[in-house]
Design an enzyme around this catalytic site. Structure first.
Site, PDB file in Angstrom:
ATOM      1  N   ASP A 163      76.261   9.202  -9.058  1.00 22.10           N
ATOM      2  CA  ASP A 163      75.016   9.955  -8.980  1.00 22.10           C
ATOM      3  C   ASP A 163      73.989   9.296  -9.902  1.00 22.10           C
ATOM      4  O   ASP A 163      74.352   8.691 -10.915  1.00 22.10           O
ATOM      5  CB  ASP A 163      75.250  11.411  -9.396  1.00 22.10           C
ATOM      6  CG  ASP A 163      74.062  12.307  -9.071  1.00 22.10           C
ATOM      7  OD1 ASP A 163      73.466  12.133  -7.993  1.00 22.10           O
ATOM      8  OD2 ASP A 163      73.737  13.181  -9.890  1.00 22.10           O
ATOM      9  N   GLU A 164      72.716   9.406  -9.558  1.00 24.83           N
ATOM     10  CA  GLU A 164      71.620   8.794 -10.322  1.00 24.83           C
ATOM     11  C   GLU A 164      71.845   7.291 -10.480  1.00 24.83           C
ATOM     12  O   GLU A 164      71.659   6.708 -11.558  1.00 24.83           O
ATOM     13  CB  GLU A 164      71.464   9.464 -11.691  1.00 24.83           C
ATOM     14  CG  GLU A 164      71.238  10.964 -11.632  1.00 24.83           C
ATOM     15  CD  GLU A 164      69.898  11.385 -11.023  1.00 24.83           C
ATOM     16  OE1 GLU A 164      69.081  10.493 -10.702  1.00 24.83           O
ATOM     17  OE2 GLU A 164      69.681  12.590 -10.860  1.00 24.83           O
TER      18      GLU A 164
ATOM     19  N   GLY B  84      63.880  14.461 -16.264  1.00 23.12           N
ATOM     20  CA  GLY B  84      63.305  15.776 -16.022  1.00 23.12           C
ATOM     21  C   GLY B  84      63.602  16.254 -14.620  1.00 23.12           C
ATOM     22  O   GLY B  84      64.122  15.503 -13.788  1.00 23.12           O
TER      23      GLY B  84
ATOM     24  N   CYS C 131      56.887  16.877   1.719  1.00 26.83           N
ATOM     25  CA  CYS C 131      55.762  17.120   0.822  1.00 26.83           C
ATOM     26  C   CYS C 131      55.227  18.523   1.109  1.00 26.83           C
ATOM     27  O   CYS C 131      55.523  19.115   2.151  1.00 26.83           O
ATOM     28  CB  CYS C 131      54.694  16.062   1.113  1.00 26.83           C
ATOM     29  SG  CYS C 131      53.145  16.239   0.200  1.00 26.83           S
TER      30      CYS C 131
ATOM     31  N   TYR D 204      58.550  16.609 -12.208  1.00 23.89           N
ATOM     32  CA  TYR D 204      58.377  15.824 -10.995  1.00 23.89           C
ATOM     33  C   TYR D 204      58.227  16.711  -9.766  1.00 23.89           C
ATOM     34  O   TYR D 204      58.776  17.809  -9.711  1.00 23.89           O
ATOM     35  CB  TYR D 204      59.585  14.903 -10.781  1.00 23.89           C
ATOM     36  CG  TYR D 204      59.747  13.856 -11.849  1.00 23.89           C
ATOM     37  CD1 TYR D 204      59.079  12.640 -11.774  1.00 23.89           C
ATOM     38  CD2 TYR D 204      60.568  14.091 -12.951  1.00 23.89           C
ATOM     39  CE1 TYR D 204      59.225  11.679 -12.763  1.00 23.89           C
ATOM     40  CE2 TYR D 204      60.721  13.133 -13.949  1.00 23.89           C
ATOM     41  CZ  TYR D 204      60.052  11.934 -13.845  1.00 23.89           C
ATOM     42  OH  TYR D 204      60.198  10.986 -14.822  1.00 23.89           O
TER      43      TYR D 204
END
Length: 200
Positions: A85-86, A171, A143, A176
């Site tokens: 992950d990440e 964060g 979005c 974000y």
């Protein structure tokens, strides 16, 4: 056939949830998973991966200069799959090392993460995955305007778009928001009035 997978999406696209669901699916079939997160991702505490919808799991913490290939060889028991992950926070060398695990040990490696930062520039780990991954999949979200979100927009405490600063600032929703590129550009234009220029 084992592959190196890169599954990317913007913040809020359920990447971590999908990583944890994938882990559950493997374990439900009696398979052993090695779940990894880079050390720099300390948002949810040391060695914890947690999704926005509440799923969580303990994970191995990968240090930035650690050789993941060597660490894999030293595991106390074999695994059937590696999930990261990440993954954008890995170095290019670590991505190369993961690809060698796929090749040498014939096990799949699934990497979940961001493609680009808040300035729309690629992270080193993501760049290398786009270059060498066997399978690349976009995890989509939208979005606020309804279009597909492609930008991880960093905001200040007043909701203003930030386009300068360090590449890494850990964060969540407080920092974000996902946007389409058009809203990202128009938001900057509205903030800067007549002084807008594209990011370099």
């Amino acid at each position: 056939m084992a592959k190196l997978y890169f599954k990317y999406g913007v913040m809020g696209s359920s990447k971590t949830a999908q990583a944890l669901i994938t882990k559950f699916n493997y374990e439900e079939r009696g398979m052993k998973v090695w779940l990894i997160k880079p050390q720099i991702d300390s948002r949810d505490g040391e060695g914890i991966i947690k999704s926005r919808i509440g799923l969580s799991s303990k994970a191995y913490v990968l240090h930035f200069k650690e050789n993941v290939y060597d660490t894999y060889k030293e595991l106390s028991e074999p695994v059937d799959v590696i999930i990261v992950d990440e993954c954008q926070f890995m170095s290019e060398d670590q991505v190369n090392q993961l690809s060698m695990i796929v090749i040498d040990y014939k096990i799949p490696v699934l990497c979940f993460g961001l493609r680009t930062d808040f300035r729309t520039k690629m992270f080193p780990g993501s760049k290398r995955l786009l270059e060498i991954a066997d399978s690349i999949t976009e995890i989509k979200t939208i979005c606020s305007c309804g279009k597909k979100a492609t930008v991880n927009v960093r905001m200040d405490e007043n909701g203003k778009i930030i386009t300068e600063g360090e590449q890494i600032l850990i964060g969540g929703n407080d920092r974000y928001t996902p946007m389409c590129y058009q809203c990202f550009i128009e938001g900057q234009k509205n903030q800067s009035k007549n002084n807008f220029k594209f990011l370099e």
